[in-house]
Design a protein around this motif. Structure first.
Motif, PDB file in Angstrom:
ATOM      1  N   PHE A 102      18.141 -20.687 -56.364  1.00  0.00           N
ATOM      2  CA  PHE A 102      18.831 -19.602 -56.892  1.00  0.00           C
ATOM      3  C   PHE A 102      17.807 -19.416 -58.238  1.00  0.00           C
ATOM      4  CE2 PHE A 102      22.667 -21.625 -54.970  1.00  0.00           C
ATOM      5  CZ  PHE A 102      22.971 -20.799 -54.140  1.00  0.00           C
ATOM      6  N   GLU A 103      17.120 -19.854 -58.930  1.00  0.00           N
ATOM      7  CA  GLU A 103      16.430 -19.690 -59.866  1.00  0.00           C
ATOM      8  C   GLU A 103      14.711 -19.656 -59.926  1.00  0.00           C
ATOM      9  OE1 GLU A 103      18.859 -21.326 -63.649  1.00  0.00           O
ATOM     10  OE2 GLU A 103      18.193 -22.963 -62.409  1.00  0.00           O
ATOM     11  N   GLY A 104      14.391 -20.155 -58.825  1.00  0.00           N
ATOM     12  CA  GLY A 104      12.779 -20.232 -58.662  1.00  0.00           C
ATOM     13  C   GLY A 104      12.034 -18.819 -58.594  1.00  0.00           C
ATOM     14  N   ASP A 105      11.249 -18.287 -59.378  1.00  0.00           N
ATOM     15  CA  ASP A 105      10.885 -16.997 -59.661  1.00  0.00           C
ATOM     16  C   ASP A 105       9.657 -16.734 -58.800  1.00  0.00           C
ATOM     17  OD1 ASP A 105      10.581 -14.453 -60.341  1.00  0.00           O
ATOM     18  OD2 ASP A 105      10.228 -14.902 -62.528  1.00  0.00           O
ATOM     19  N   VAL A 106       8.924 -15.618 -58.829  1.00  0.00           N
ATOM     20  CA  VAL A 106       8.058 -15.188 -57.885  1.00  0.00           C
ATOM     21  C   VAL A 106       6.617 -15.849 -58.224  1.00  0.00           C
ATOM     22  CG1 VAL A 106       9.045 -13.138 -57.099  1.00  0.00           C
ATOM     23  CG2 VAL A 106       7.480 -13.194 -59.061  1.00  0.00           C
ATOM     24  N   TRP A 107       5.744 -16.203 -57.542  1.00  0.00           N
ATOM     25  CA  TRP A 107       4.422 -16.363 -57.647  1.00  0.00           C
ATOM     26  C   TRP A 107       3.627 -14.845 -57.237  1.00  0.00           C
ATOM     27  CZ3 TRP A 107       2.023 -19.886 -60.828  1.00  0.00           C
ATOM     28  CH2 TRP A 107       2.827 -21.049 -61.290  1.00  0.00           C
ATOM     29  N   GLN A 108       2.978 -14.021 -58.157  1.00  0.00           N
ATOM     30  CA  GLN A 108       2.483 -12.949 -57.733  1.00  0.00           C
ATOM     31  C   GLN A 108       1.161 -13.088 -56.913  1.00  0.00           C
ATOM     32  OE1 GLN A 108       3.122 -14.149 -60.863  1.00  0.00           O
ATOM     33  NE2 GLN A 108       2.906 -12.393 -62.225  1.00  0.00           N
ATOM     34  N   TRP A 109       0.847 -11.976 -55.909  1.00  0.00           N
ATOM     35  CA  TRP A 109      -0.623 -12.302 -55.067  1.00  0.00           C
ATOM     36  C   TRP A 109      -1.768 -12.514 -55.931  1.00  0.00           C
ATOM     37  CZ3 TRP A 109      -0.240 -12.728 -50.178  1.00  0.00           C
ATOM     38  CH2 TRP A 109       0.904 -12.024 -49.295  1.00  0.00           C
ATOM     39  N   PHE A 204      -5.712 -25.171 -48.644  1.00  0.00           N
ATOM     40  CA  PHE A 204      -6.163 -23.874 -48.517  1.00  0.00           C
ATOM     41  C   PHE A 204      -7.382 -23.421 -49.563  1.00  0.00           C
ATOM     42  CE2 PHE A 204      -2.394 -24.029 -51.135  1.00  0.00           C
ATOM     43  CZ  PHE A 204      -2.599 -23.069 -52.231  1.00  0.00           C
ATOM     44  N   HIS A 205      -8.218 -22.682 -49.190  1.00  0.00           N
ATOM     45  CA  HIS A 205      -9.390 -22.381 -49.783  1.00  0.00           C
ATOM     46  C   HIS A 205      -9.024 -21.693 -51.191  1.00  0.00           C
ATOM     47  CE1 HIS A 205     -13.118 -20.159 -50.822  1.00  0.00           C
ATOM     48  NE2 HIS A 205     -13.675 -20.942 -49.784  1.00  0.00           N
ATOM     49  N   SER A 206      -9.717 -21.764 -52.154  1.00  0.00           N
ATOM     50  CA  SER A 206      -9.620 -21.333 -53.411  1.00  0.00           C
ATOM     51  C   SER A 206      -9.679 -19.655 -53.447  1.00  0.00           C
ATOM     52  CB  SER A 206     -10.385 -21.947 -54.513  1.00  0.00           C
ATOM     53  OG  SER A 206     -11.858 -21.725 -54.368  1.00  0.00           O
ATOM     54  N   CYS A 207     -10.346 -19.003 -52.656  1.00  0.00           N
ATOM     55  CA  CYS A 207     -10.331 -17.601 -52.778  1.00  0.00           C
ATOM     56  C   CYS A 207      -9.288 -17.181 -51.893  1.00  0.00           C
ATOM     57  CB  CYS A 207     -11.618 -17.090 -52.379  1.00  0.00           C
ATOM     58  SG  CYS A 207     -12.827 -17.225 -53.597  1.00  0.00           S
ATOM     59  N   LEU A 208      -8.442 -17.772 -51.013  1.00  0.00           N
ATOM     60  CA  LEU A 208      -7.292 -17.310 -50.014  1.00  0.00           C
ATOM     61  C   LEU A 208      -6.361 -16.619 -50.865  1.00  0.00           C
ATOM     62  CD1 LEU A 208      -6.574 -17.346 -46.990  1.00  0.00           C
ATOM     63  CD2 LEU A 208      -5.320 -18.954 -47.408  1.00  0.00           C
ATOM     64  N   VAL A 209      -6.021 -15.386 -50.785  1.00  0.00           N
ATOM     65  CA  VAL A 209      -5.256 -14.767 -51.590  1.00  0.00           C
ATOM     66  C   VAL A 209      -3.757 -14.764 -51.154  1.00  0.00           C
ATOM     67  CG1 VAL A 209      -4.049 -12.339 -51.976  1.00  0.00           C
ATOM     68  CG2 VAL A 209      -6.633 -12.508 -51.903  1.00  0.00           C
ATOM     69  N   HIS A 210      -2.884 -15.292 -51.920  1.00  0.00           N
ATOM     70  CA  HIS A 210      -1.505 -15.846 -51.202  1.00  0.00           C
ATOM     71  C   HIS A 210      -0.443 -15.707 -52.675  1.00  0.00           C
ATOM     72  CE1 HIS A 210      -3.393 -19.085 -53.920  1.00  0.00           C
ATOM     73  NE2 HIS A 210      -2.362 -19.514 -54.233  1.00  0.00           N
ATOM     74  N   ALA A 211       0.781 -15.833 -52.208  1.00  0.00           N
ATOM     75  CA  ALA A 211       1.876 -15.482 -53.178  1.00  0.00           C
ATOM     76  C   ALA A 211       3.068 -16.301 -52.646  1.00  0.00           C
ATOM     77  CB  ALA A 211       2.286 -14.017 -53.139  1.00  0.00           C
ATOM     78  N   SER A 212       4.479 -15.949 -53.356  1.00  0.00           N
ATOM     79  CA  SER A 212       5.348 -16.637 -52.863  1.00  0.00           C
ATOM     80  C   SER A 212       6.546 -15.648 -53.525  1.00  0.00           C
ATOM     81  CB  SER A 212       5.861 -18.081 -53.182  1.00  0.00           C
ATOM     82  OG  SER A 212       5.955 -18.320 -54.515  1.00  0.00           O
ATOM     83  N   THR A 213       7.737 -15.522 -52.757  1.00  0.00           N
ATOM     84  CA  THR A 213       8.785 -14.607 -53.333  1.00  0.00           C
ATOM     85  C   THR A 213       9.759 -15.408 -53.971  1.00  0.00           C
ATOM     86  OG1 THR A 213      10.217 -15.062 -51.142  1.00  0.00           O
ATOM     87  CG2 THR A 213       8.812 -13.344 -51.360  1.00  0.00           C
ATOM     88  N   SER A 214      10.891 -15.057 -54.764  1.00  0.00           N
ATOM     89  CA  SER A 214      11.743 -15.996 -55.398  1.00  0.00           C
ATOM     90  C   SER A 214      12.584 -16.646 -54.374  1.00  0.00           C
ATOM     91  CB  SER A 214      12.539 -14.896 -56.305  1.00  0.00           C
ATOM     92  OG  SER A 214      13.307 -14.050 -55.485  1.00  0.00           O
ATOM     93  N   ASN A 215      13.324 -17.791 -55.210  1.00  0.00           N
ATOM     94  CA  ASN A 215      14.084 -18.569 -54.252  1.00  0.00           C
ATOM     95  C   ASN A 215      15.651 -18.205 -54.442  1.00  0.00           C
ATOM     96  OD1 ASN A 215      15.538 -20.280 -52.703  1.00  0.00           O
ATOM     97  ND2 ASN A 215      14.272 -22.206 -53.761  1.00  0.00           N
ATOM     98  N   LEU A 216      16.344 -17.303 -53.718  1.00  0.00           N
ATOM     99  CA  LEU A 216      17.698 -16.855 -53.915  1.00  0.00           C
ATOM    100  C   LEU A 216      18.401 -17.872 -52.886  1.00  0.00           C
ATOM    101  CD1 LEU A 216      17.489 -13.081 -53.544  1.00  0.00           C
ATOM    102  CD2 LEU A 216      17.629 -14.804 -55.766  1.00  0.00           C
ATOM    103  N   SER A 217      18.047 -18.971 -52.198  1.00  0.00           N
ATOM    104  CA  SER A 217      18.621 -19.844 -51.217  1.00  0.00           C
ATOM    105  C   SER A 217      19.479 -20.654 -52.005  1.00  0.00           C
ATOM    106  CB  SER A 217      17.847 -20.336 -50.345  1.00  0.00           C
ATOM    107  OG  SER A 217      17.018 -21.455 -50.797  1.00  0.00           O
ATOM    108  N   PRO A 218      20.273 -21.700 -51.469  1.00  0.00           N
ATOM    109  CA  PRO A 218      20.944 -22.851 -52.207  1.00  0.00           C
ATOM    110  C   PRO A 218      19.996 -24.116 -52.102  1.00  0.00           C
ATOM    111  CG  PRO A 218      22.074 -22.550 -50.084  1.00  0.00           C
ATOM    112  CD  PRO A 218      20.932 -21.315 -50.304  1.00  0.00           C
ATOM    113  N   TRP A 219      18.784 -24.051 -51.561  1.00  0.00           N
ATOM    114  CA  TRP A 219      17.837 -25.072 -51.371  1.00  0.00           C
ATOM    115  C   TRP A 219      16.719 -25.194 -52.151  1.00  0.00           C
ATOM    116  CZ3 TRP A 219      18.721 -22.025 -46.636  1.00  0.00           C
ATOM    117  CH2 TRP A 219      19.892 -22.135 -46.240  1.00  0.00           C
TER     118      TRP A 219
END
Length: 293
Positions: A102-109, A204-219
């Motif tokens: 419920f609280e984990g925020d995004v990591w932008q691209w 994963f490679h240090s130049c690989l573009v990545h991100a993650s969304t916020s965690n709205l789940s209960p896990w």
């Protein structure tokens, strides 16, 4: 653990390798059990989510926690990167990222090497992340997203985002993300998201573009990241504190494969508290610091 010819070719092509269930439940529980106490500490190395109590990132646990000190020397995490670089490694950064329910925020691209280059003056991209899931990762609790093959673009243009989250990051423009995703296959594979049980591992490679969304789940979705750098490629500036970007370039000596299950002795230099030097920073390049000394 050694990489096969096919795995080396896949890594070169896609920029990442995924190993579901690489660590056993017993091994993973050894690590998971240590996290709550580490997250409870009111220390600089615990970065909390913006306007929240949930920990976003715990830094440098391998300097003061026995289970994570052993993980930092685990052959299943160290050897594959040594195979790719054909060189000994040092620990550039060690993180326990807490994408909490419920609280984990995004990591932008972003690219990790973008930060390591701009902030730390790391000469080349001969560094990468190896991550282990401490929780099951599914499509709901904010899994990592990769753009396959985006590492082939090398270092891309980025801006320093100081406001979106509690942690500053060199982020990639949305228009460039659209281009990279289209180039990687658009809706047919232009973004991938490795998911699997606790104990799974990603390299994963240090130049690989990545991100993650916020965690709205209960896990929860807690993961450990070892940022491993070729010794010859060590950082040249100490702009960030040592608990974030390490300054000990001593090659890592691996422990036996069962090191998460047996109490092999490990050095814990910060066990009794982080030294003042770990908070010190300078904008002077490393070569000038060494000459002055």
């Amino acid at each position: 653990m050694r990489l096969t010819k096919e795995q080396l070719e896949q890594f070169d092509r896609e920029g990442y390798l995924f190993f579901p269930g690489q660590f056993t439940p017993e091994e993973t529980r050894t690590l998971t059990a240590a996290v709550p106490e580490l997250y409870s500490r009111r220390e600089a190395y615990n970065v909390r989510e913006k306007d929240k109590e949930a920990v976003r990132t715990n830094f440098a646990a391998h300097m003061y926690s026995e289970p994570f000190a052993r993980l930092a020397r685990h052959p299943r995490m160290i050897q594959p990167v040594m195979d790719l670089f054909d060189e000994q490694l040092y620990m550039h950064q060690f993180k326990i990222n807490g994408k909490m329910a419920f609280e984990g925020d995004v990591w932008q691209w972003h690219q990790d090497y973008g930060t390591w280059l701009n902030d730390d003056m790391m000469p080349t991209e001969r560094a990468m992340n190896v991550a282990i899931f401490l929780d099951d990762v599914n499509e709901y609790n904010g899994p990592l997203m990769f753009i396959p093959g985006s590492h082939k673009k090398g270092v891309v243009e980025a801006k320093h985002d100081l406001t979106t989250t509690s942690y500053p990051l060199w982020t990639v423009d949305n228009d460039l993300i659209r281009q990279l995703v289209d180039r990687a296959g658009g809706k047919q594979g232009g973004i991938v998201s490795p998911k699997g049980p606790a104990g799974s591992m990603i390299l994963f490679h240090s130049c690989l573009v990545h991100a993650s969304t916020s965690n709205l789940s209960p896990w929860n979705r807690v993961s450990v990241y070892l940022s491993l750098c070729a010794v010859s490629n060590h950082i040249r500036r100490f702009k960030r504190p040592e608990y974030i970007a390490h300054r000990d370039f001593t090659p890592i000596e691996v422990l036996p494969d069962d090191c998460l299950l047996k109490p092999y002795p490990v050095d814990l230099p910060w066990k009794n508290g982080m030294p003042a030097s770990a908070l010190a920073t300078t904008s002077e390049p490393f070569d000038q610091i060494r000459k002055a000394a």
